[in-house]
Write an enzyme that holds these catalytic residues in place. Structure first.
Site, short mmCIF file in Angstrom:
data_model
loop_
_atom_site.label_atom_id
_atom_site.label_comp_id
_atom_site.label_asym_id
_atom_site.label_seq_id
_atom_site.Cartn_x
_atom_site.Cartn_y
_atom_site.Cartn_z
N SER A 14 -13.02 53.08 35.82
CA SER A 14 -12.32 53.26 37.09
C SER A 14 -12.05 51.91 37.71
O SER A 14 -12.89 51.01 37.66
CB SER A 14 -13.18 54.11 38.04
OG SER A 14 -12.66 54.06 39.36
N ARG A 68 29.06 76.87 16.52
CA ARG A 68 28.59 75.57 16.99
C ARG A 68 28.33 75.66 18.48
O ARG A 68 29.21 76.09 19.23
CB ARG A 68 29.64 74.47 16.70
CG ARG A 68 29.21 73.04 16.98
CD ARG A 68 28.13 72.55 16.02
NE ARG A 68 28.37 72.98 14.65
CZ ARG A 68 29.29 72.46 13.84
NH1 ARG A 68 30.05 71.49 14.24
NH2 ARG A 68 29.45 72.91 12.61
#
Length: 410
Positions: free
Chosen positions: A274, A313
């Site tokens: 930390s 497509r």
């Protein structure tokens, strides 16, 4: 790629989906196409030689191709244009044969299959490490008593080995399903303009077969431009795996809380610290896996949402899928790599587990304590854990043997 994506993924997967790697995969497709078409007499051998010689990623301005893809609507269009120009410099007669009879989606889908194959192999390797580590923990701690928790509260006595076997089971199943899904999904795409390979004069199937063999992809036997089921199924399996890893990570993070302190991720300099509180040991592997489990559902949902594609497509749906796919793989590999690194060195505090049981027993009437919180209850859980480990290992062995004898994908 942003610093935050890199933080939650791996350098290998980021590299597999980099611009350069993808353009290189597209060029491998184009080279294989030219070789196969020459072998089938569709284009001159001299043209194929010129095309193959030019399909080297170092000859191209990858950044320019990527920039131009937005305006073109496809990264294949500026790539093919640049390749034709490169071929034409040395053999003008060969230039018209570049990308002959193919279409943009052919090269992009096939390139995506190639880079995905690399990423999936990385996932499988780390998934095996994570599952194997859990199976070993299950055996080692088969009868180590601990509290089970239901609805986030102490429930009764189980064993840590039983818990590990429960963590391992979905990962073993993921290993099996992921291999099968990849076998079906990692296929060559080759259909031409509308999927019929009409320009290849009846030789399309032979060309596809040759290309698939050269590129190490499956030959699907047909075009799958807007048939995305097997491809998306692979994405769903990756999402399931990521969720299973997230569940393990949540459990480890909860068991590692100071007030519980029954397990801890491996400790090493620079890991889990930390910036403000030097006493902290943050479970960073669990953090990465949990983050991936939060992200994967949206990616998988986007893949499923993109499946209704228009006619032969897609307009927008396929393109959305392309954008989501690498992100899913990056999260999935980030998750499994993190857990594969943490699980083999998971620190198990059996004494603390026993102390937590004893503390709870002391607070209860004698009859309730003996019924639900007797550490001897861990024996039955341990025997069940060992049986489950044996079954999981047998399932893996059976799958490997079946895989070795299975006929290759068509």
């Amino acid at each position: 790629m942003s610093i935050f994506e890199g933080f939650l993924s791996t350098s290998e997967t980021l590299g597999a989906f980099s611009d350069r790697a993808f353009v290189d995969a597209m060029l491998r497709f184009e080279a294989a196409l030219a070789r196969a078409q020459a072998a089938e007499g569709l284009i001159p051998e001299s043209a194929a030689h010129s095309i193959v010689s030019s399909c080297k990623v170092e000859l191209f301005d990858v950044a320019k191709i990527v920039r131009e893809s937005g305006r073109a609507g496809s990264v294949a269009i500026p790539l093919v244009k640049a390749l034709r120009e490169a071929v034409g410099l040395f053999n003008a007669e060969a230039a018209p044969f570049v990308h002959f009879g193919s279409t943009s989606q052919d090269v992009i889908d096939s390139a995506m299959a190639l880079v995905t194959r690399e990423a999936v192999a990385l996932v499988e390797t780390d998934l095996a490490k994570a599952a194997d580590a859990l199976l070993r923990l299950a055996v080692t701690h088969a009868e180590t008593p601990m509290l089970a928790r239901t609805l986030m509260q102490p429930a009764s006595v189980t064993s840590f080995g039983f818990k590990c076997a429960g963590w391992a089971a979905p990962l073993v199943r993921s290993r099996i399903r992921l291999r099968e899904a990849a076998r079906h999904a990692l296929q060559l795409q080759l259909g031409g303009a509308v999927g019929t390979l009409a320009q290849m004069k009846g030789q399309g199937a032979a060309v596809r077969k040759r290309m698939a063999k050269e590129l190490g992809l499956g030959d699907p036997g047909a075009t799958w431009h807007t048939q995305r089921d097997e491809w998306v199924a692979l994405g769903c399996e990756l999402g399931l795996m990521t969720g299973s890893l997230g569940k393990i990570a949540v459990d480890i993070a909860l068991l590692g809380q100071y007030e519980v302190a029954e397990v801890a991720e491996p400790s090493e300099p620079g890991r889990g610290g930390s910036s403000a509180m030097p006493h902290k040991r943050n479970p960073v592997a669990s953090m990465v896996a949990i983050a991936a489990a939060h992200r994967a559902p949206q990616r998988v949902a986007a893949l499923l949402g993109a499946m209704p594609q228009q006619h032969e497509r897609a307009l927008g749906a396929w393109q959305a899928e392309l954008g989501e796919w690498p992100q899913l793989l990056m999260s999935a590999h980030g998750s499994v790599r993190a857990m594969a690194g943490a699980l083999p060195g998971l620190q198990v505090d059996a004494a603390r587990m026993r102390a937590n049981i004893d503390r709870l027993r002391a607070e209860l009437p004698r009859d309730a304590a003996d019924e639900w919180f007797d550490p001897a209850l861990a024996h039955n859980a341990g025997q069940t854990a060992l049986a489950e480990v044996k079954a999981l290992q047998a399932r893996l062995t059976e799958h490997e043997e079946h895989r070795e004898h299975k006929e290759p994908s068509k």
